[in-house]
Enzyme design. Structure first.
Site, PDB file in Angstrom:
ATOM      1  N   LYS A  49       0.822  -1.201   0.000  1.00 23.19           N
ATOM      2  CA  LYS A  49       0.000   0.000   0.000  1.00 23.19           C
ATOM      3  C   LYS A  49       0.868   1.269   0.000  1.00 23.19           C
ATOM      4  O   LYS A  49       0.421   2.334  -0.412  1.00 23.19           O
ATOM      5  CB  LYS A  49      -0.878   0.042   1.275  1.00 23.19           C
ATOM      6  CG  LYS A  49      -1.862  -1.082   1.427  1.00 23.19           C
ATOM      7  CD  LYS A  49      -2.624  -0.867   2.743  1.00 23.19           C
ATOM      8  CE  LYS A  49      -3.537  -2.041   3.035  1.00 23.19           C
ATOM      9  NZ  LYS A  49      -4.172  -1.888   4.357  1.00 23.19           N
ATOM     10  N   VAL A  88      12.912   1.672   0.686  1.00 23.59           N
ATOM     11  CA  VAL A  88      13.746   0.465   0.664  1.00 23.59           C
ATOM     12  C   VAL A  88      14.334   0.339   2.067  1.00 23.59           C
ATOM     13  O   VAL A  88      15.019   1.239   2.545  1.00 23.59           O
ATOM     14  CB  VAL A  88      14.855   0.539  -0.402  1.00 23.59           C
ATOM     15  CG1 VAL A  88      15.928  -0.515  -0.131  1.00 23.59           C
ATOM     16  CG2 VAL A  88      14.273   0.315  -1.782  1.00 23.59           C
ATOM     17  N   ASP A  89      13.983  -0.785   2.717  1.00 21.73           N
ATOM     18  CA  ASP A  89      14.418  -1.026   4.091  1.00 21.73           C
ATOM     19  C   ASP A  89      15.474  -2.135   4.056  1.00 21.73           C
ATOM     20  O   ASP A  89      16.669  -1.859   3.948  1.00 21.73           O
ATOM     21  CB  ASP A  89      13.171  -1.402   4.907  1.00 21.73           C
ATOM     22  CG  ASP A  89      13.448  -1.543   6.383  1.00 21.73           C
ATOM     23  OD1 ASP A  89      14.619  -1.551   6.775  1.00 21.73           O
ATOM     24  OD2 ASP A  89      12.491  -1.667   7.172  1.00 21.73           O
ATOM     25  N   GLY A 134      15.635  -4.175   1.522  1.00 18.58           N
ATOM     26  CA  GLY A 134      15.913  -4.299   0.088  1.00 18.58           C
ATOM     27  C   GLY A 134      15.313  -5.549  -0.539  1.00 18.58           C
ATOM     28  O   GLY A 134      15.357  -5.708  -1.762  1.00 18.58           O
ATOM     29  N   THR A 194      12.177  -6.517  -0.978  1.00 20.89           N
ATOM     30  CA  THR A 194      11.019  -6.309  -1.863  1.00 20.89           C
ATOM     31  C   THR A 194      11.467  -5.851  -3.249  1.00 20.89           C
ATOM     32  O   THR A 194      11.044  -6.400  -4.268  1.00 20.89           O
ATOM     33  CB  THR A 194      10.051  -5.267  -1.248  1.00 20.89           C
ATOM     34  OG1 THR A 194       9.697  -5.709   0.064  1.00 20.89           O
ATOM     35  CG2 THR A 194       8.804  -5.102  -2.086  1.00 20.89           C
ATOM     36  N   LYS A 202      16.598   3.444   3.734  1.00 20.15           N
ATOM     37  CA  LYS A 202      17.192   3.437   5.074  1.00 20.15           C
ATOM     38  C   LYS A 202      18.673   3.137   5.005  1.00 20.15           C
ATOM     39  O   LYS A 202      19.096   2.236   4.281  1.00 20.15           O
ATOM     40  CB  LYS A 202      16.509   2.387   5.947  1.00 20.15           C
ATOM     41  CG  LYS A 202      15.290   2.903   6.638  1.00 20.15           C
ATOM     42  CD  LYS A 202      14.883   1.981   7.767  1.00 20.15           C
ATOM     43  CE  LYS A 202      13.495   2.351   8.242  1.00 20.15           C
ATOM     44  NZ  LYS A 202      12.999   1.389   9.231  1.00 20.15           N
ATOM     45  N   ASP A 249       3.542   3.416   7.185  1.00 22.03           N
ATOM     46  CA  ASP A 249       2.609   3.191   8.282  1.00 22.03           C
ATOM     47  C   ASP A 249       3.250   2.517   9.483  1.00 22.03           C
ATOM     48  O   ASP A 249       4.337   1.935   9.394  1.00 22.03           O
ATOM     49  CB  ASP A 249       1.468   2.289   7.817  1.00 22.03           C
ATOM     50  CG  ASP A 249       1.920   0.832   7.665  1.00 22.03           C
ATOM     51  OD1 ASP A 249       2.940   0.595   6.992  1.00 22.03           O
ATOM     52  OD2 ASP A 249       1.282  -0.059   8.238  1.00 22.03           O
TER      53      ASP A 249
END
Ligand code: PRP
Length: 177
Positions: A46, A104-105, A107, A109, A133, A160
């Site tokens: 989302k 991008v946390d 990576g 995804t 990040k 979120d």
């Protein structure tokens, strides 16, 4: 100036910073694809819906918008398993595709998306990410990046915590308690 929500400790990227950077990113994309074929913009739900809405309204080149929804276990496990919950409506073979992501946390995804979408033989595949990040993540290449941010839990502008705070106009750090 926006008032800070009481659950948040500090602004990480302000509304003004976001708005001017989103316009710059759209201008850069428009310049790169000027005179080209229609772009196929893919928003990852989302989180990307607000960034995508602002970004695409600044684009000066023809484009189609579509969405994918993914489920990710990448933050709690080392496996980074990602699964498609909702797929694109059309094939992307031969299209110039840009993936639009809010963050991008780890990576995982974006890494997964690159692999899956490349397999569908687009004419080109690029990514546009608002924030990345600064942490130990898969070094996935990003073609259009808004901001590098510290490794803290951030919410707002699509991001979120338990599905809250997505519609705040800025990105801010959530208080720990
Ligand atoms: C967020 C974000 C990216 C992903 C990035 O989605 O929108 O898709 O995490 O994290 P990664 O780099 O560690 O893979 P999330 O799974 O929280 O779902 P949501 O967008 O529906 O909130």
């Amino acid at each position: 100036m926006n008032e800070l929500h009481p659950d948040l400790s500090r602004i990480v990227v302000s509304t003004d910073q976001i708005q001017s950077r989103v316009k710059e990113l759209a201008d850069q994309i428009s310049a790169d694809f000027v005179g080209g074929e229609r772009l196929y913009i893919i928003g990852i739900l989302k989180g990307a819906f607000i960034f995508l809405a602002d970004l695409t309204r600044h684009l000066k080149v023809p484009h189609t918008v579509d969405f994918m929804a993914l489920s990710s276990y990448g933050k709690t496990t080392t496996s980074g398993a990602v699964r498609i919950l909702m797929d694109l409506r059309e094939p992307i073979e031969g299209q110039h595709v840009i993936i639009v992501e809010d963050i991008v946390d780890t990576g995982h995804t974006l890494h997964y998306l690159n692999r899956v979408l490349k397999g569908r033989k687009p004419a080109s595949l690029r990514s546009c990410v608002l924030v990345r990040k600064q942490r130990d993540n898969l070094s996935v290449p990003i073609d259009y990046l808004g901001f590098d941010i510290p490794d803290v839990w951030v919410v707002g502008y699509g991001l979120d915590f338990a599905d809250q705070y997505r519609t705040l106009p800025y990105i801010a750090e959530l208080k720990r308690e």
